[in-house]
Design an enzyme around this catalytic site. Structure first.
Site, PDB file in Angstrom:
ATOM      1  N   ARG A 192       9.347   4.486   5.812  1.00  0.00           N
ATOM      2  CA  ARG A 192       8.363   4.895   6.815  1.00  0.00           C
ATOM      3  C   ARG A 192       9.124   5.312   8.065  1.00  0.00           C
ATOM      4  O   ARG A 192       9.832   4.515   8.674  1.00  0.00           O
ATOM      5  CB  ARG A 192       7.403   3.753   7.131  1.00  0.00           C
ATOM      6  CG  ARG A 192       6.246   4.148   8.054  1.00  0.00           C
ATOM      7  CD  ARG A 192       5.344   2.953   8.356  1.00  0.00           C
ATOM      8  NE  ARG A 192       4.131   3.322   9.076  1.00  0.00           N
ATOM      9  CZ  ARG A 192       4.049   3.472  10.396  1.00  0.00           C
ATOM     10  NH1 ARG A 192       5.121   3.268  11.158  1.00  0.00           N
ATOM     11  NH2 ARG A 192       2.906   3.810  10.965  1.00  0.00           N
ATOM     12  N   GLU A 233       0.801  -1.217   0.000  1.00  0.00           N
ATOM     13  CA  GLU A 233       0.000   0.000   0.000  1.00  0.00           C
ATOM     14  C   GLU A 233       0.838   1.273   0.000  1.00  0.00           C
ATOM     15  O   GLU A 233       0.417   2.294  -0.571  1.00  0.00           O
ATOM     16  CB  GLU A 233      -0.978   0.006   1.174  1.00  0.00           C
ATOM     17  CG  GLU A 233      -0.386  -0.096   2.544  1.00  0.00           C
ATOM     18  CD  GLU A 233      -1.481  -0.157   3.614  1.00  0.00           C
ATOM     19  OE1 GLU A 233      -2.344   0.743   3.641  1.00  0.00           O
ATOM     20  OE2 GLU A 233      -1.475  -1.109   4.407  1.00  0.00           O
TER      21      GLU A 233
END
Length: 416
Positions: free
Chosen positions: A253, A187
């Site tokens: 991230r 994603e």
């Protein structure tokens, strides 16, 4: 880029390929194998491509219709690529789906097409068309499956590219009821590639708020996204992920928080009795968080000058609710507004710290939490500008929640 082939050549090559593959089970083909097959002609086309560009679509494209899906924890997003250059054979296949999807803005009780977000004149490899954007609550996934079955999608669609946690959660249900295979993609990869693609196809995609707290002067300004790297990407869905994006192929991230859009809706339902995201925002728009939150001036009697803290900023979210008289007089609109400000302030603080830690001065906020949520956007815009001393502007996107769905569609068909 390779020369454009005639429709007859494409059909002949497709027939030849299908014959050669006779007897092979489609379901045995993994996502990795599909990715490998899409790069078969890479060497012969690579010299014709600019090394910084992306070309979407393998030499032999999958059959129409094309869908990409992002099944989030709260909201599911569906993108449909409607071709404007269909052959007669394709026209027969896609006519019913096209008519139903493009002639309606609502599907059943819960599905909605955001007609104002439709993208015209989009090219994926050598196919021209437009992209439609559709959303529905993930809690209504089984109703979506039933509606898809009723409209005959099981007979015309065999493959859908999907991302998000729901791509795993509902995979068996979708295959059992619709005979539809989900090809799953990461994603965050999908999010970044989708953002890049839409920004390249819509020069007005990225914007910032000028004078965000001035009701009369506040307005959007288009932001030039030609040279974007590096930037911080804050994806606000049910929860929040924060990514440092260094280049088209390099991202990591760096942080996140569990307090996101799902938290806002959940707490709003508990505190106010509302049932939908839209209703919660309507309540918040008519509320005043100062009746719920404890401000700096409530503690210091004014500004906290030593640390340059204005008296009207929040010192303690819901801090006034510790007093009986405040608790007795509070309105549900105030509670909704305080909940929204608490979530937004937390996200803004974490994003600012991440930017400082990574040495990045550009931040983009995306995700369906920001859909029709001008209160949150203006609050983030003001916070970023204030705490950076005017050096940073919070950037936002017109297609805020659909990048994952677009990106995973492109991932299936992407060559470099």
């Amino acid at each position: 880029m390779e020369a454009e082939r005639s429709k007859e050549e494409i059909q002949a090559e497709t027939t030849k390929r299908k014959t050669a593959e006779e007897g092979i089970e489609k379901d045995d083909k993994s996502t990795e194998e599909i990715k490998e097959s899409s790069t078969d002609n890479l060497e012969e086309t690579e010299s014709d491509q600019d090394e910084d560009s992306q070309v979407y679509g393998p030499p032999e494209l999958p059959p129409m219709p094309w869908f990409g899906m992002d099944i989030g924890g709260t909201l599911s997003k569906l993108v449909y690529f409607e071709p404007t250059d269909t052959s007669e054979t394709e026209q027969e296949t896609v006519t019913n789906i096209r008519r139903y999807l493009t002639n309606n803005l609502a599907y059943g009780e819960h599905g909605h097409r955001d007609g104002d977000k439709m993208l015209e004149n989009v090219t994926i490899k050598q196919r021209s068309g437009r992209i439609h954007f559709i959303r529905f609550p993930t809690s209504q996934m089984h109703a979506f499956i039933d509606l898809s079955k009723e409209k005959g999608m099981a007979h015309t669609v065999s493959t859908v590219c999907a991302t998000g946690g729901g791509a795993y959660k509902f995979e068996k249900d979708i295959y059992r009821e619709l005979n539809m295979k989900l090809y799953k993609f990461d994603e965050l990869d999908s999010l970044i590639s989708g953002l890049r693609f839409i920004a390249e196809n819509n020069r007005e995609e990225i914007y910032y708020w000028q004078d965000p707290l001035n009701e009369e002067k506040a307005h959007k300004e288009i932001y030039d996204f030609k040279d974007p790297y590096p930037y911080m990407l804050v994806n606000i869905g049910s929860g929040v992920s924060i990514l440092a994006v260094k280049s088209p192929t390099e991202h990591v991230r760096v942080s996140g928080t569990s307090l996101g859009g799902g938290t806002f809706l959940g707490l709003s339902r508990l505190l106010t009795g509302c049932t939908t995201f839209e209703e919660a925002l309507t309540l918040a728009a008519h509320g005043d968080n100062k009746n719920v939150d404890k401000l700096v001036k409530d503690i210091y009697g004014g500004d906290y000058e030593r640390f340059c803290l204005p008296g009207d900023i929040v010192a303690s979210s819901f801090g006034q609710m510790s007093f009986n008289e405040k608790l007795a007089s509070v309105k549900k609109e105030d509670l909704a507004r305080a909940t929204l400000m608490m979530i937004t302030n937390n996200i803004g603080s974490i994003a600012r710290l991440c930017c400082r830690g990574e040495g990045i001065d550009r931040v983009i906020f995306v995700g369906n939490f920001l859909r029709i949520n001008t209160i949150a956007m203006k609050s983030l815009a003001n916070a970023m500008e204030f705490w950076s001393g005017g050096a940073m502007k919070a950037l936002f996107c017109e297609h805020e929640g659909y990048f994952g769905a677009v990106g995973c569609l492109l991932e299936l068909m992407k060559t470099h």
